[in-house]
Design an enzyme around this catalytic site. Structure first.
Site, mmCIF file in Angstrom:
data_model
loop_
_atom_site.group_PDB
_atom_site.id
_atom_site.type_symbol
_atom_site.label_atom_id
_atom_site.label_comp_id
_atom_site.label_asym_id
_atom_site.label_seq_id
_atom_site.Cartn_x
_atom_site.Cartn_y
_atom_site.Cartn_z
ATOM 1 C CD GLU A 57 -2.920 0.947 2.432
ATOM 2 O OE1 GLU A 57 -2.831 -0.010 3.220
ATOM 3 O OE2 GLU A 57 -3.870 1.759 2.440
ATOM 4 C CG ASN B 49 -9.503 -1.810 1.440
ATOM 5 O OD1 ASN B 49 -9.164 -2.962 1.687
ATOM 6 N ND2 ASN B 49 -9.343 -0.818 2.322
ATOM 7 C CD GLU B 50 -10.372 -2.628 6.055
ATOM 8 O OE1 GLU B 50 -10.348 -1.533 6.641
ATOM 9 O OE2 GLU B 50 -9.700 -3.607 6.449
ATOM 10 C CE1 TYR C 139 -3.571 -6.303 8.921
ATOM 11 C CE2 TYR C 139 -5.845 -5.585 8.680
ATOM 12 C CZ TYR C 139 -4.551 -5.656 8.200
ATOM 13 O OH TYR C 139 -4.232 -5.080 6.989
ATOM 14 C CD GLU D 77 -6.095 -4.772 4.155
ATOM 15 O OE1 GLU D 77 -6.031 -4.420 5.362
ATOM 16 O OE2 GLU D 77 -6.470 -4.012 3.245
ATOM 17 C CD GLN E 205 0.270 -2.517 3.811
ATOM 18 O OE1 GLN E 205 1.080 -1.866 3.180
ATOM 19 N NE2 GLN E 205 -0.938 -2.037 4.133
HETATM 20 O O1 AHR Z 1 -3.083 -2.679 6.195
HETATM 21 C C1 AHR Z 1 -3.379 -1.470 6.818
HETATM 22 C C2 AHR Z 1 -4.838 -1.083 6.712
HETATM 23 O O2 AHR Z 1 -5.620 -1.990 7.414
HETATM 24 C C3 AHR Z 1 -5.429 -1.109 5.326
HETATM 25 O O3 AHR Z 1 -5.180 0.061 4.624
HETATM 26 C C4 AHR Z 1 -6.890 -1.261 5.588
HETATM 27 O O4 AHR Z 1 -7.562 -1.902 4.546
HETATM 28 C C5 AHR Z 1 -6.936 -2.040 6.895
HETATM 29 O O5 AHR Z 1 -7.819 -1.498 7.791
#
Ligand code: AHR
Length: 521
Positions: A53, A200-201, A269, A325, A374
């Protein structure tokens, strides 16, 4: 007197029985049965994908240094990073975000460098984004990496026209304003773009939409994302985060969505300590270590939940889960910009990667793509850079060890193992999966989560006989061991020999806190 004697005897007997029962619970056999003659689905190579990103120094400094840099580069792209990523057989790369994607206007990033618009990266640190890395630079990177492009379009602040034109600019060979513009900018032939994300999101940073609203506009966007001659897009609709099964239900139940996307994304995450009190990446306790893996294992339950919904509406399995992600999210390194999400990477992250890959392998029927967050210098990065220096993290090494699973067929396994216990909580002490590649070689990937205990695992291999076994192990003296610019090889794989293969059974002695890959041929 006799009565008292009887009572004492009963008490002694019952505590002996209890002790034996406890022994049985804590001393499980540690066995992984592997069926080798009935291989299952192909493990898509794309679950070993990456994500870069415009965030902190992932792109700028980490990948892109510009043509005039003293750091060895090809048309501005770091050579050291490219060869490290080629070494792990990177299958696809997602770009330009993340949250950044829904602020990105691709026309800002084409044409002569000096004429490109500078914007503010409002999501990540408020820094100036000069757009020197744009579409042509990304597609050059894809060519150098020899992998598939995964481009994420802007739904949140873009338009249908803008997104449709980007696809046309990238992939059309016909004469049109967009293809003429591409040619004017120096690229005659169209590129191939495999994966395209429709936002995205969008439930959060990508526009704070409801599932119903997104479902409707996703169809509108998707309609105009054309498959130009010679290119077929695998369109990825924005999916849920974590346990938001409602979002998946909404996207899947709408009959009109049926042909509008091929993949549905999922973000998860692991954030030990929670968002308000995140762990340090390297200064942590054994409780934190345990909690990280407990959260990592949740990925399995989360996939199961979304998969169950998809199975109901798509029993023929035409739509994939795209976990674009995932990873550990820790506190940024002291003294760094909080908006840059720069964190170190330790042996704990290596075990996290192994747990995730084993889970993804087991869900090979539905999970088709996954991207670690990432690639360079951000979150659970595989590579860290500082000026001209580059460090390969423990997570990198797991990607290299596990690349043998790419496009191999999942083998049926049955794992029974002891628990790793912390207070009143417990998780399986071993994570495992196995696959068979096109040449018939079997690969077994293992992790021993217990930081103090060597574990012996017995693996009967049903259905095949093998002539040789070899292996690699990744471990270190301390749970928080990591590679730094001054000491870049503290955590790196070495040859592994602590196994025996006899009468069709492989017995592996797994060191504490280790990741192992074994090959039988
Ligand atoms: O990876 C960091 C961020 O986490 C990304 O930009 C977003 O999609 C997620 O919330």
């Amino acid at each position: 007197m006799r009565r008292l004697f009887l009572i004492i005897l009963v008490l002694v007997l019952s505590s002996v029985i209890n002790l034996v029962a406890q022994e049985q619970v804590t001393d499980k056999p540690n066995q992984l049965v592997i069926i080798t003659n009935n291989a299952g689905p192909v493990i898509s190579k794309d679950i070993y994908g990456h994500f870069s990103e415009h965030l902190g120094s992932c792109i700028y400094g980490g990948i892109w240094v510009g043509k005039d840099s003293k750091i060895p580069n090809t048309e501005g792209i770091r050579n050291d990073v490219v060869s490290a990523l080629r070494e792990i057989k990177i299958p696809n790369l997602r770009w330009p975000g993340g949250c950044f994607a829904d602020t990105y206007h691709w026309k800002d990033g084409i044409g002569p460098q000096e004429e490109r618009a500078s914007i503010i990266n409002t999501h990540w640190g408020g820094v100036t984004e000069d757009n020197s890395f744009g579409t042509h630079e990304f597609m050059k990177l894809i060519e150098l990496l020899d992998c598939d492009a995964y481009i994420c379009g802007n739904v949140g602040s873009g338009t249908v026209k803008e997104m449709a034109e980007w696809v046309e600019y990238l992939t059309s060979d016909s004469d049109s304003p967009m293809t003429r513009l591409r040619k004017k900018n120096g690229r005659e032939d169209p590129w191939k773009v495999r994966y395209f994300g429709i936002g995205n999101e969008n439930w959060g940073c990508g526009g704070n939409m409801t599932a119903d609203f997104y479902s409707d506009i996703m169809r509108q966007y998707s309609t105009y994302l054309r498959n130009f001659v010679g290119n077929r897009l695998y369109k990825i609709a924005c999916g849920a985060t974590n346990y938001d099964f409602e979002w998946t239900e909404t996207l899947m139940k709408e009959p009109k969505n049926r042909n509008m996307f091929q993949g549905l994304s999922l973000h998860y995450y692991s954030v030990p300590g929670g968002w308000g009190d995140k762990n340090s990446a390297t200064d942590f306790t054994e409780e934190d270590w345990f909690e990280t893996f407990r959260l990592n294992y949740e990925m399995d339950r989360i996939i199961e939940g979304h998969k169950a919904i998809m199975d109901r509406y798509d029993p023929r399995n035409t739509k994939g889960i795209v976990i674009d992600e995932w990873g550990n999210w820790f506190e940024v390194e002291p003294g760094t910009n909080p908006g840059f999400l720069y964190q170190q990477n330790s042996l704990r992250d290596a075990i996290t990667a192994a747990i995730h890959f084993n889970i993804f392998n087991h869900h090979a029927d539905r999970v088709k793509v996954a991207n670690l967050a990432q690639t360079v210098n951000v979150l659970q990065a595989v590579i860290l850079t500082k000026d001209d220096k580059m460090v390969l993290t423990p997570t990198y090494h797991v990607f290299r060890m596990f690349k043998v699973h790419q496009d191999a067929r999942l083998l049926n396994t049955d794992l029974v193992c002891e628990d790793y216990v912390m207070g009143d909580r417990s998780i399986p002490a071993i994570s495992a999966s196995a696959s068979m590649d096109q040449e018939g070689k079997v690969h077994i990937s293992l992790a021993n989560l217990n930081p103090d205990k060597e574990i012996t695992l017995t693996c009967p291999l049903i259905g095949g006989n093998y002539n040789s076994v070899s292996g690699e192990v990744l471990t270190a003296g301390k749970m928080n061991a990591y590679n730094s610019f001054d000491n870049p090889e503290v955590v790196k794989p070495t040859d592994f020999k602590k196994f025996k293969y006899k009468d069709g059974t492989l017995t592996v002695t797994m060191p504490p806190k280790s990741v192992i890959i074994l090959e039988l041929k």
